[in-house]
Scaffold this active site. Structure first.
Site, PDB file in Angstrom:
ATOM      1  CB  SER B 150      -0.966  -0.047   1.182  1.00 34.64           C
ATOM      2  OG  SER B 150      -2.011   0.867   0.998  1.00 34.64           O
ATOM      3  CG  ASP B 227      -7.257  -3.368  -2.202  1.00 34.55           C
ATOM      4  OD1 ASP B 227      -7.870  -2.457  -1.620  1.00 34.55           O
ATOM      5  OD2 ASP B 227      -6.016  -3.467  -2.202  1.00 34.55           O
ATOM      6  CG  HIS B 261      -5.490  -2.768   1.051  1.00 38.33           C
ATOM      7  ND1 HIS B 261      -4.912  -2.510  -0.169  1.00 38.33           N
ATOM      8  CD2 HIS B 261      -4.882  -1.905   1.932  1.00 38.33           C
ATOM      9  CE1 HIS B 261      -4.003  -1.530  -0.044  1.00 38.33           C
ATOM     10  NE2 HIS B 261      -3.969  -1.161   1.230  1.00 38.33           N
TER      11      HIS B 261
END
Lengths: 283, 283
Positions: B150, B227, B261
Site C-alpha cells: 500500500s 481490494d 487489502h
C-alpha cells in the site's frame, strides 16, 4: 435452543477463506465468536477439521492472524476453527486479573457460583461448537483433531483425552500440562471447581492420562526451553511425560532449545503440528 | 551524529531471531524503531537483506507478526528489516487523521513547514537505515531488495526506482502506484511537498519510471481485485503498468481475483515475493 449464526467477516487467504463468526451459545449462555479457515479443497468436498484452543488473554483472533497455519492447512486440506477463550459480554461475571475470568476459561465446566452459568467452555468446545461447525461448514464430522497453546494446550489435551471418539489427533504448544500442580491451574480450579481437589482430576491432563491413555494416538508437544512460564513451573510438561510413560500413552515431547512462549515459537513449529494432524485425519 | 542503538526484544523464530530495535535517527530527528529477522544462515555468513515498508497506520510490528515471511526468509537465507511508517514522538508534528502525519510518512522528504524537520522517511529508508543495518547485522550491503504494501508499496517502488545501485530487486503488494492522481497521495503531497505538482514527480512511481526504467530488474506487483482501496481508485496499478510499458520497464502485475487489502492477502503471496527477491539477490 435458538442458535443465531452470523458471519462478521470473510476474506480470501491461500485460496480459501478466513472468517470471523458470531453465534448464540447455549453452553455458555452468551454470544460467542470464533475464527475459521476453510481451505480450497473444501469447495468440492468435505474435509477434516482441526480445532485450535488459544491461551490466556487471547480471543478468537490471535491464532488466525499470527500463527501462519493457513498455508499448511491449505496444503493439507484442513478446516481450522479457533474459538474464543472464555464466555464474553457485560452479563458474564469476571475478575480484574488476566489469568482468571474472561480470557481465561480454562476449557472446563465450572461448578461454583458465580461462574457456573457461563464458564462452560468444555461443553462448548466438545459439543456445541463441533455441532455448529458440522451444520455450517464443509467438514467431515468424524474426522476432527485438536491442538492448542498454553491454557489452550491444556484444553486440547483434556478435551482430546476425554473424547477419543471426537478427536482423532492431539497436539499442544507449551501446554499447562499439570494444572493441579501449578499456580495458574490452582487459582482457576479453586474458583471454578471448588476446594475439593478430587474434582480437579477430571480436568488435569497428567491425572486424566492415567486412565485415558490411548496407544493408537501419538500426542505431539513442543516446549521451548527459553519459555519463562516453563521456567516458573506453570507448564510442567515433564509431569505429563511421566504420567504418559506410566500409562502407556505414546508422547513425543520435543524440547525446543531457546524458544519462548510466543507466537514466533508457535509459527516455527506449526507446520509439524498440521502435518501430525493431517496424517491422522486423512489415514 | 550520536546513534544510540538498542535492542528492545529478541526472540527465536524459524531457527533465526526476530528482534525489535530502537535508535536515534538523524534523518528524522527522533527515536525510531524497526523490526528485523535474522535467518539461521546468517550465523555463519553475511546474507542479503530485504527491506519491507508498511502501509498507512502501521508500525514496525505489523509485518513481522502477521505476514508469515520469516518461514520463507529462513528457507532462502535473507535478513528482513521492517521500519516504522513515520517519525514518532511527542515532539513530532501530527494531524488528527489516519492518512497523514504519524503512521503516514509516505517515504518522502518533506519540504514544507512544519513537516520538513522530521518527515524524512526517504532519507531514512535509503541511507540511514541501510548504514545502520550494515553496521549491526550480518548482511551483504551490496545485496539488498525492497518491497512493501500500500503506502509502503509506493515507498518500495520509488526507493527502488531511484536507487538501482542500492536495491537490486523490487516488489509490491497493492501499492499506491500513482500517488499524484489519487486522494491519499494528493493530500499527503500537498502538505509535505507543497502545491507545486512538479515537485511531486520525484516521489510518484508512475512518473519516475518514465526516466528510471531498468530493463534488468523485473518488478513484481500483486493486486487483489476485491481490494476496496483499489476499487476506490487509491492504488491505480494500471497507471503504473501503462508507464512501465511506455518506458520499457519489465513488470509482472498479477491481478489476484477476490483478494482484499489485508495481511491475509499479503501472507498468501509472500512466498512468491520472497522467491522473487532471493533469485535476484543470490544471482
Amino acid at each position: 435452543m435458538s442458535q443465531a449464526f452470523e458471519q462478521i467477516s470473510e476474506q480470501l487467504c491461500f485460496g480459501g477463506t478466513v472468517g470471523i463468526y458470531r453465534h448464540t451459545s447455549s453452553a455458555c449462555n452468551c454470544d460467542m465468536r470464533f475464527a475459521a479457515f476453510v481451505p480450497p479443497q473444501a469447495k468440492t468436498q468435505a474435509v477434516p477439521v482441526l480445532y485450535y484452543l488459544s491461551g490466556l488473554t487471547c480471543t478468537e483472533e490471535n491464532f488466525i492472524t499470527k500463527a501462519g497455519a493457513q498455508r499448511y492447512a491449505a496444503e493439507q486440506g484442513l478446516v481450522l476453527v479457533a474459538p474464543d477463550t472464555s464466555p464474553r459480554g457485560e452479563a458474564v461475571p469476571d475478575e480484574d486479573t488476566w489469568d482468571f475470568g474472561k480470557g481465561a476459561g480454562f476449557y472446563l465446566n465450572a461448578t461454583q457460583s458465580p461462574w457456573q452459568t457461563n464458564y462452560r467452555m468444555y461443553s462448548y468446545v466438545v459439543e456445541e461448537l463441533p455441532a455448529l461447525i458440522a451444520a455450517n461448514f464443509p467438514v467431515r464430522g468424524d474426522r476432527a483433531g485438536i491442538l492448542g497453546h498454553s491454557m489452550g494446550g491444556h484444553g486440547a489435551l483434556i478435551c482430546g483425552l476425554k473424547n477419543p471418539e471426537k478427536f482423532r489427533s492431539i497436539s499442544a504448544f507449551a501446554p499447562i500440562a499439570a494444572p493441579s500442580r501449578c499456580p495458574w491451574g490452582q487459582k482457576a480450579f479453586t474458583q471454578y471447581l471448588g476446594e475439593d481437589q478430587s474434582a480437579w482430576k477430571d480436568y488435569d491432563a497428567s491425572e486424566l492420562v492415567l486412565h485415558k491413555a490411548d496407544p493408537s494416538r501419538l500426542i505431539l508437544i513442543d516446549q521451548g526451553t527459553g519459555d519463562n512460564f516453563y521456567q516458573q513451573g506453570q507448564l510442567l510438561p515433564e509431569a505429563f511425560q511421566i504420567a504418559c510413560e506410566q500409562a502407556g500413552q505414546p508422547l513425543s515431547l520435543r524440547m525446543q532449545v531457546g524458544y519462548d512462549h510466543s507466537y514466533y515459537f508457535i509459527a516455527t513449529f506449526m507446520g509439524d503440528h498440521i502435518q501430525h494432524h493431517a496424517q491422522a485425519l486423512y489415514a
